[in-house]
Design an enzyme around this catalytic site. Structure first.
Site, PDB file in Angstrom:
ATOM      1  N   ASP A 291      41.853  63.428  62.736  1.00 21.19           N
ATOM      2  CA  ASP A 291      40.592  63.995  62.275  1.00 21.19           C
ATOM      3  C   ASP A 291      39.434  63.651  63.204  1.00 21.19           C
ATOM      4  OD1 ASP A 291      41.971  65.039  60.185  1.00 21.19           O
ATOM      5  OD2 ASP A 291      41.012  63.855  58.629  1.00 21.19           O
TER       6      ASP A 291
ATOM      7  N   ARG B 255      31.215  49.958  55.160  1.00 23.53           N
ATOM      8  CA  ARG B 255      30.419  51.039  55.747  1.00 23.53           C
ATOM      9  C   ARG B 255      29.105  50.574  56.354  1.00 23.53           C
ATOM     10  NH1 ARG B 255      35.083  52.661  56.284  1.00 23.53           N
ATOM     11  NH2 ARG B 255      35.838  54.411  55.021  1.00 23.53           N
TER      12      ARG B 255
ATOM     13  N   ASP C  50      31.487  58.078  51.150  1.00 25.78           N
ATOM     14  CA  ASP C  50      31.251  57.485  52.462  1.00 25.78           C
ATOM     15  C   ASP C  50      30.146  58.181  53.245  1.00 25.78           C
ATOM     16  OD1 ASP C  50      32.933  55.338  52.287  1.00 25.78           O
ATOM     17  OD2 ASP C  50      34.628  56.319  53.263  1.00 25.78           O
TER      18      ASP C  50
ATOM     19  N   SER D 184      45.817  59.896  51.634  1.00 23.28           N
ATOM     20  CA  SER D 184      44.990  59.347  52.700  1.00 23.28           C
ATOM     21  C   SER D 184      44.778  57.864  52.469  1.00 23.28           C
ATOM     22  CB  SER D 184      43.645  60.073  52.771  1.00 23.28           C
ATOM     23  OG  SER D 184      42.901  59.836  51.589  1.00 23.28           O
TER      24      SER D 184
END
Length: 410
Positions: free
Chosen positions: A18, A100, A129, A183
């Site tokens: 990705d 993050r 996110d 995922s």
């Protein structure tokens, strides 16, 4: 007025399919010079291939950043969060959420270093996110341009993404030609699995989804007991051996893995408004939370502990929703850190088939007074007869209410 194309973009780059597609898309869509940043947060993957893939996609050597952030991650993000005992919706230990802000911080630092005018992440437009990354960017660099490809590009399906990858000679793993079974996001604190085979919350997660822990049924039939040392609210040793933050969490992860500790199947409420089902594994963090609460149980005053528990709910929401760099989180952190001044000592934890149970705690700062709590009479500081007046005073308003209600029934 149409916004001009960015000149140089710092991309949060994992080296996976990705973000490799995003890298090439930035080059073809904007003609921008791309700088890749790959963070080692203890995800357990070999990061050298990320450099090789970036080079193959035309990135200059000097524009490739691969940083080992494991110690900073645990010391400055995970441990402050665990001082708060922050748990989202009563269960989730915030493993993805807390990573993050560090990634965002380092991206902005690199953007300043290389003179980039934009940053880019690979988060989808349906998840949390994107919010966490962008709130971090804007808090640290208010005028930075943010590129979020999943909200911008015209690809309508996974097949279109794979066609783009083939057109631009981006390597596609054989199992990527179909839909991935689920995922995964991972770091030193946890792994999270979402999507596909996990989307139906009525169906039990297949065992192969779990990557960080043995099944509790397969864990040893003999318990493991460890002693964790604390100083001012932070874990500093295991079984008397001093360790750095990242080394200690790594060791706790292994203990948790071996004993099936830290699994969670959760349906949570995302900040963007939808519910999602995730399977989380936080082996070391689950042990750490139990041990920290055990340490606080003898070193924190009751009033301070109860207030801290109230603050922890707010703190957890701030982390989950991406407000790490907000003034309110910093205010809460100051109060929480103040509470930890005497939270030092040792805690014994028994690990057995998915459970982490505190079985002992000791501290030079202990507030536990065995003479006060004994069932035997003779304690100087406490006269049991005093309890009668205490109860009557606390019952006063309840008695007044009760008499009023009795009058209303007559």
């Amino acid at each position: 007025m149409t916004q001009s194309a960015p000149r140089k973009v710092v991309l949060a780059y994992s080296g996976g399919l990705d973000t490799s597609i995003i890298l090439k898309w930035l080059q073809t869509e904007y003609g921008a010079e791309v700088v890749t940043f790959t963070a080692d947060l203890g995800q357990g993957e070999e990061l050298a291939p990320a450099r090789e893939k970036a080079l193959k996609l035309g990135i200059k050597e000097e524009n490739i950043f691969i940083d080992d952030l494991r110690e900073e991650f645990v010391r400055d993000y995970v441990f402050p969060m665990f001082r708060a005992n922050a748990v989202y919706e009563g269960q989730y230990l915030l493993g993805t959420s807390i990573a993050r802000p560090l990634i965002a911080k380092r991206q902005i630092e690199i953007a300043r270093q290389v003179g980039a005018d934009a940053v880019c992440h690979g988060a989808t437009g349906k998840g949390n996110d994107q919010v966490r990354f962008e709130l971090g960017y804007y808090a640290l660099e208010p005028d930075i341009r943010v590129i979020a490809p999943w909200r911008e590009w015209d690809f309508k399906s996974r097949e279109h993404l794979l066609d783009f990858a083939e057109k631009h000679q981006i390597p596609i793993a054989k199992d990527k030609r179909g839909e991935a079974p689920f995922s995964v996001d991972a770091n030193l604190l946890h792994s999270s699995s979402e999507g596909k085979v996990l989307e139906d919350p009525a169906v039990e997660a297949p065992e192969f989804v779990h990557q960080r822990t043995l099944s509790p049924e397969d864990a040893p039939d003999v318990a493991t007991v460890i002693t964790i040392g604390f100083e001012k609210g932070d874990a500093v040793s295991i079984n008397g051996e001093a360790m750095s933050p990242a080394t200690l969490l790594t060791a706790l992860n292994q203990y948790g893995h071996d004993n099936g500790v830290g699994r969670l199947d959760l349906v949570e409420n995302r900040f963007v408004g939808m519910k999602s089902r995730g399977v989380y594994e936080t082996p070391g963090g689950t042990i750490l939370l139990a041990a920290h609460r055990g340490m606080e149980s003898i070193t924190l005053d009751g009033g301070a502990m109860h207030l801290k528990d109230e603050l922890a709910v707010k703190y957890a929401h701030l982390i989950y929703n991406g407000f790490w760099f907000s003034p309110e989180r910093e205010m809460l952190q100051a109060a929480i850190d103040h509470s930890q001044a005497k939270v030092s000592g040792t805690v014994r934890v028994k690990l057995y088939k998915g459970n982490a149970a505190v079985i002992g705690r000791e501290s030079a700062n202990s507030l536990y007074d065995q003479e006060l709590v004994t069932f035997e009479d003779g304690a100087v500081a406490y006269d049991q007869k005093d309890a009668a007046g205490f109860i009557k005073l606390n019952a006063l308003r309840l008695r007044v209410l009760g008499k009023r209600d009795q009058r209303g029934e007559d």
